[in-house]
Design an enzyme around this catalytic site. Structure first.
Site: not given
Lengths: 618, 250
Positions: A418, A317, A383, A261, A258, A121, A242, A244
């Site tokens: 994050r 991100r 997000h 990722e 969404l 990730f 954040q 995304h």
């Protein structure tokens, strides 16, 4: 006055996502009587939407992984603004929290030797995310939900661990400085409830509904943030939101939903309309030596991580979201305002449907796109909020005695950004700590705080007020204007002038919201619910805009066009929001970031720290 | 390419109600939930509807569209003709709260009656070892998003309130099957329990549940039939039972 249902508990957990359920389990296992309050039905909270996995340095796929590496990745992802103690606890305890889920019945995907499989990730040096295909959040929430049932069965009934579904809390009640309970309403009946409880755990998630394009559902109106502020607690670093990088952009009705990722973690690449893998152009200085500089090297990394660097599609991100934003602005975006995310040319079709079944399903059903044969169109979507209730890292205690917060509603853990996968592990680690923190607070309490009847009467009047203004402005329309304002003026890229405009508009909206009306009755009336939620959304949007205007630098989920550089001086500052009294303006102050101890600093090269810290700190 | 669609939405509460007519704008790519939301935002702010994720992952927006149990968020408007009237009604098997919202607490009661996962004695957290091929059978059932469309469509309870007491329904048969097939669940009476306590015997495998499952879980073929067969085997043929037991662990 309306009849009010009364309940007495030791701990009231507000929110039934991962953090809330894990807190409830911990508090019940510590012998406390616990109420779990869900804004929706039990098992529907937004944790269910988490797709990729839970980050935990178990080292099952690459044995070089350990908590120190995870800690480093988390601090880098947050651009060193994280609360170091939270990041440390998180990295150390995440593996135990994931393993524990197996004892509750969770079934993660496996490695060939039968252990929990882990996937790559963004921002994680090694494959680290425990997962179940791309529906990890569903597995997590169902496992915790079933553990709650199991504890109820151990008790023989649900009197000591009770779930209140479709209940919204509108106010925390206090006795002097301490928490004494909570006040709310049942959606199904419109009736009011009062919980007498000395400890309240906030686990209400985020603020996504402040924005027009978001991956969040109707529930995420910053309730916990607003309840905490109103009760006298403080919020930390609310400017960090954040976006995304990959939300759906087409058709309009699904804009913002969404796209995991994991698509990139499993080999998917981002291309602009010229067919170029543009992320190679956007590797920032602080990450220069950690990411591949050619497509060939990036591609080799999937099979040989020891001798190659990761592809830049797997940058944190914030970097990827800004890059997509720039490509679209430069005219290299798709007609629907996104870029291409392609996995179809990277993996065989059968492998795509096995690893990404719910993405396949989502695009096929909602957009008529077959992701095994063609690219997806994606763009940034609001997000997650990194900012949140200021808490003690070890006990999750807020600054108000009896108040605790865990998961997205708490602040500090993720710094300015994050990493994907760190949310599911965060809510397990700190959900448990909040439950234990609440339990030990109760043990130390000499006398039980008492709810004041005058406060209940006042909360009742406030909750019913929209019905007195049945002809008032439409709350749905006001919510729409608020979302447009935040989207346009306090979005991914920010300037002082725009944020000042946003604050003016928020002042105006606040006045109009105070006159918003609800027609109809009290039984399951969404117009009424939105009118009440608006109060929270406006307060939290003001916190975001004020903090964002104050912080004159760009870092993580806060990018200033007028202050594009990251500043080592600003890294030493947390921004704290407080509300001196109900209805007053949000007060902002600076507070020094706690300094990382020597043994943790030693985990980094001096050269790397020099990119973030002042000379005196070094 | 927007057009004006005709919608009929059931409005009322536990004392009764009726279909209300709406003419409402529809744009490209929209789903039925978008249209219900547009009605709510512009014509009827107190129209009650449950929803959360809007991506088919949470199972909140279950209702009946032209009489078929569906998720509102996963039913695209392009599946209807522009002149077709779209009728949206609440789930029929559960008591109405208001408009499209029903009281689904029946399902949560059944969930609480289902014996939980029994951790294997002697294995500490972190020591669990399972093969992917063995967890996949249970993982199919753990895809369930608890939309309760299967519970709603099952004719054992759909028009038979009297069966609700003794019948857990397809959602909890797959839960039983999931635990039965879990490589490490320490209980070995999941099938007998399903027969004796969950009312598995009332199911006569008409597959309606499988047809409405938005997650495409093969409820009847992969959960209910194997559970029924194995209960029969175990009841009448101890040798088959022993064989199954050994085979399952192998």
């Amino acid at each position: 006055m309306s009849p009010v249902e009364r309940h007495e508990f030791d701990v009231v957990v507000i929110g039934a996502g991962g953090a809330g359920l894990r807190a409830a389990i911990a508090a019940r296992e510590a012998g406390k009587r616990v109420a779990i309050i869900c804004k929706s039905l039990f098992g529907k909270a937004h944790t269910v939407m988490a797709e990729g996995g839970a980050a935990a340095a178990m080292g099952n796929v690459n044995s070089a992984d350990n908590w120190q590496v995870h800690f480093r990745d988390t601090m880098r992802g947050g651009k060193f603004l994280n609360n170091w103690r939270m990041a440390e606890l998180h990295a150390k305890e995440a593996p135990d929290r994931v393993w524990e889920l197996e004892t509750y019945g969770a079934l993660f995907d496996r490695t060939p030797d039968g252990r929990i499989s882990q996937r790559n990730f963004g921002g994680h040096e090694y494959p680290r995310l425990a997962h179940v295909g791309d529906r990890t959040g569903l597995e997590l929430i169902r496992t915790l939900q079933q553990k709650i049932v199991s504890l109820q069965q151990d008790d023989g009934d649900d009197e000591n661990l009770k779930v209140f579904a479709e209940v919204t809390v509108t106010r925390l009640l206090k006795d002097g400085d301490r928490i004494a309970g909570a006040f709310g309403y049942r959606r199904q009946t419109g009736e009011f409830l009062v919980f007498d409880a000395p400890a309240v755990v906030l686990a209400t998630g985020g603020i996504g509904k402040s924005y027009k394009v978001t991956s969040n559902s109707w529930e995420y109106t910053g309730d916990g943030h607003a309840l905490a502020l109103a009760a006298g607690a403080t919020l930390l670093n609310m400017e960090f939101v954040q976006f995304h990088p990959t939300g759906m952009v087409w058709p309009p009705s699904v804009k913002g939903i969404l796209v995991t990722e994991s698509v990139r973690g499993d080999g998917g690449v981002l291309r602009n309309t010229e067919g170029k893998r543009f992320m190679f152009e956007y590797i920032p200085d602080v990450f220069k030596d950690k990411y591949a500089t050619s497509e060939e090297e990036g591609d080799r990394w999937y099979d040989d991580q020891a001798n190659n660097r990761r592809p830049p599609e797997l940058l944190p991100r914030d970097e990827v979201a800004r890059a997509i934003n720039s490509e679209v602005k430069a005219g290299r975006g798709t007609p629907h305002g996104g870029v291409f995310l392609d996995v179809s040319t990277r993996l065989p079709a059968a492998e795509i449907t096995r690893r990404l079944p719910s993405m396949y399903h989502q695009f096929k059903e909602l957009a008529d796109v077959d992701i095994t044969a063609e690219p997806m169109e994606v763009g940034p979507t609001a997000h997650y909020v990194m900012g949140g209730v200021e808490v003690d890292p070890d006990t999750a205690a807020a600054t108000v005695p009896g108040l605790f917060a865990a998961g997205e509603v708490s602040g500090g853990m993720h710094g300015s950004n994050r990493l994907g996968g760190n949310s599911l592990s965060d809510l397990l680690v700190f959900g448990r700590r909040a439950g234990l923190g609440a339990a030990s607070y109760l043990d130390s309490l000499a006398a039980r705080p008492v709810v004041a009847e005058a406060d209940v009467a006042e909360a009742t009047t406030a909750a019913l007020a929209p019905f007195d203004r049945a002809a008032g402005e439409n709350p749905f329309a006001l919510q729409g204007e608020l979302q447009q304002t935040m989207h346009d003026l306090v979005g991914i890229i920010r300037t002082a002038e725009e944020m000042e405009q946003a604050l003016d508009r928020l002042t105006d909206l606040r006045k109009r919201a105070a006159a918003a009306g609800a027609g109809g009755g009290r039984v399951f009336n969404p117009g009424w619910h939105v009118a009440l939620d608006l109060v929270n959304l406006l307060l939290i949007s003001e916190c975001i805009a004020r903090s964002a205007l104050e912080r004159q630098e760009s870092r993580g989920g806060h990018t200033r066009d007028d202050f594009p550089a990251m500043s080592a001086e600003w890294r030493q500052e947390n921004l704290i929001c407080a509300l001196p009294a109900p209805g007053t303006e949000v007060q902002l102050r600076r507070q020094p970031l706690p300094a990382m101890p020597r043994e943790l600093l030693d985990l980094f090269d001096r050269d790397e720290l020099a990119k973030y810290m002042t000379d005196e700190e070094l | 390419m927007g057009y004006q669609a005709r919608f009929r939405v059931w409005r009322g509460d536990d004392t009764g109600g009726d279909l209300a007519d709406f003419t409402v704008e529809v744009n490209e790519g929209e789903v039925v939930l978008d249209i219900v939301h547009r009605i709510q935002a512009t014509q009827a702010p107190d129209l009650a509807v449950r929803w959360n994720c809007k991506a088919g992952k949470c199972g909140s927006c279950s209702a009946e569209i032209n009489g078929r149990p569906r998720l509102l968020c996963m039913t695209r408007m392009s599946t209807f003709g522009e002149s077709e009237v779209v009728t949206v009604t609440p789930l029929r098997t559960f008591p109405v709260v208001r408009d499209l919202v029903t009281d689904v607490s029946f399902n949560y009661v059944k969930a609480r009656e289902m014996p939980a996962f029994a951790p294997p004695p002697g294995l500490a957290p972190g020591e669990y070892r399972m093969q992917q091929v063995d967890v996949e059978r249970s993982q199919e059932f753990r895809k369930c998003i608890e939309c309760f469309l299967c519970q709603n469509t099952c004719h054992v309870v759909r028009d038979h309130e009297e069966n609700k007491e003794e019948f857990a329904g397809p959602r909890y048969f797959i839960r039983a099957a999931e635990l039965d097939m879990h490589p490490l669940d320490a209980r070995d009476d999941r099938r007998e329990y399903a027969q004796a306590e969950q009312g598995l015997g009332l199911c006569n495998i008409t597959k309606c549940c499988t047809e409405v499952c938005p997650e495409h879980i093969k409820i009847t073929d992969n959960a209910i039939i194997p559970m029924k067969e194995r209960v029969v085997d175990r009841r009448y043929d101890p040798l088959v039972w022993l064989g199954n037991k050994i085979g399952r662990r192998g």
